[in-house]
Write a protein that holds these residues in place. Sequence first.
Motif, PDB file in Angstrom:
ATOM      1  N   THR A   1      -7.158   4.181  21.979  1.00 44.56           N
ATOM      2  CA  THR A   1      -8.505   4.608  21.590  1.00 44.56           C
ATOM      3  C   THR A   1      -8.455   5.999  20.958  1.00 44.56           C
ATOM      4  OG1 THR A   1      -9.597   3.276  23.298  1.00 44.56           O
ATOM      5  CG2 THR A   1     -10.817   5.174  22.450  1.00 44.56           C
TER       6      THR A   1
ATOM      7  N   TYR B   1     -14.880   8.865  20.413  1.00 43.75           N
ATOM      8  CA  TYR B   1     -15.175   8.537  19.012  1.00 43.75           C
ATOM      9  C   TYR B   1     -16.153   9.543  18.411  1.00 43.75           C
ATOM     10  CZ  TYR B   1     -12.727   4.059  18.927  1.00 43.75           C
ATOM     11  OH  TYR B   1     -11.760   3.088  18.930  1.00 43.75           O
TER      12      TYR B   1
ATOM     13  N   ASP C   1      -6.985   5.639  17.514  1.00 40.01           N
ATOM     14  CA  ASP C   1      -7.950   4.997  16.628  1.00 40.01           C
ATOM     15  C   ASP C   1      -9.050   5.973  16.210  1.00 40.01           C
ATOM     16  OD1 ASP C   1      -9.014   2.658  15.275  1.00 40.01           O
ATOM     17  OD2 ASP C   1     -10.584   2.645  16.797  1.00 40.01           O
ATOM     18  N   ALA C   2      -9.486   6.806  17.155  1.00 33.79           N
ATOM     19  CA  ALA C   2     -10.591   7.729  16.883  1.00 33.79           C
ATOM     20  C   ALA C   2     -10.140   8.925  16.045  1.00 33.79           C
ATOM     21  CB  ALA C   2     -11.207   8.206  18.194  1.00 33.79           C
TER      22      ALA C   2
END
Length: 331
Positions: A272, A229, A275-276
């Motif tokens: 993930t 992230y 999403d990031a």
Amino acid sequence: MNQTASEPVSSGHPEEIVLPDLEIIDAHIHLWDRTGFDYFAPQFLADVADGHRVRSSIYVECNMGYDDGLPEAEQPAAEARYVMDQIALAGDSPHRLAEGILGAGNLLLGRELEPILASQDEASQGRFRGVRYRVAFDEDPEAGYHEPGYFNEDVMHRPELQQATALLGEMDLVLDLWAFHTQLDAVKAFAAKVPDTQIVLDHVGGPLGVGRYATMRQEVFRHWARGIYSLAEAENVSVKISGLGISRMGWQFGGTATSDMLVEAWKPYVRTCIDAFGPERAIFGSNFPVDRQAASYRVLLNAFKKMLIDLSPDELSRIFVENARRTYKLG
């Protein structure tokens, strides 16, 4: 879009093709024999012809075609010539084999790397798109690469690396970077120093799962996810959805996994990353034949499609085709 198509009876896993109409650029392949069996153009093209619509591929350096009689600086061009020989074996295949080539080169040469890049560009006959550089390092004797082609130290801070990477940007070339999850903060700091160079983080950032990390799966995931992230804040970095079958990741499927088994193990990492970085900065690659350690080509691609099947057609096209085409400037 049809959801499935029948699989040949001869396959080890009688799975049907998921999303058979989805076009794919496989942005990370090798053609080599390091894994104990031949995996060259004929073998890869047989996998490509097995049902998925894989239209094009990008070859990534793996020290193939090296000539013991040549100095180190000339070896990357020798590998490019080897790739061109492999392309010749493709004959009239509709697949655009190695449409882009990510070559090698010692980035610690700084700006002295330029003639090595130029020689690869010439040898690859217009297919050269950048360099894959391996900075992956960990002190753990099992998790770290303690073998030729890898460093026995973390080199992310070296000014020569920054100079060479800036040169890549000036030449409109891409840097694919192979690093472990323990290095993601260093990758972010490095990316900030070379904002005009496009960097692609290989293999979802290498969440380690062997050695001292073998019993730390959840801790590693949290450490890795935080790093992903954070790194996604660097606008010149994309992530390659690939390489989760590498032995250092710690999943031991023995090449026999089903797509559902891979989804269960890997979906948290893939989602993930999406999403990031968003679907705009995620690029699919099979990492074959290395990831054959997990499953067949058909099954592996099925798994990634299942992990992302709820995305819109436009988002799927970005991840599986358009981002690779744009990043590596394919036709």
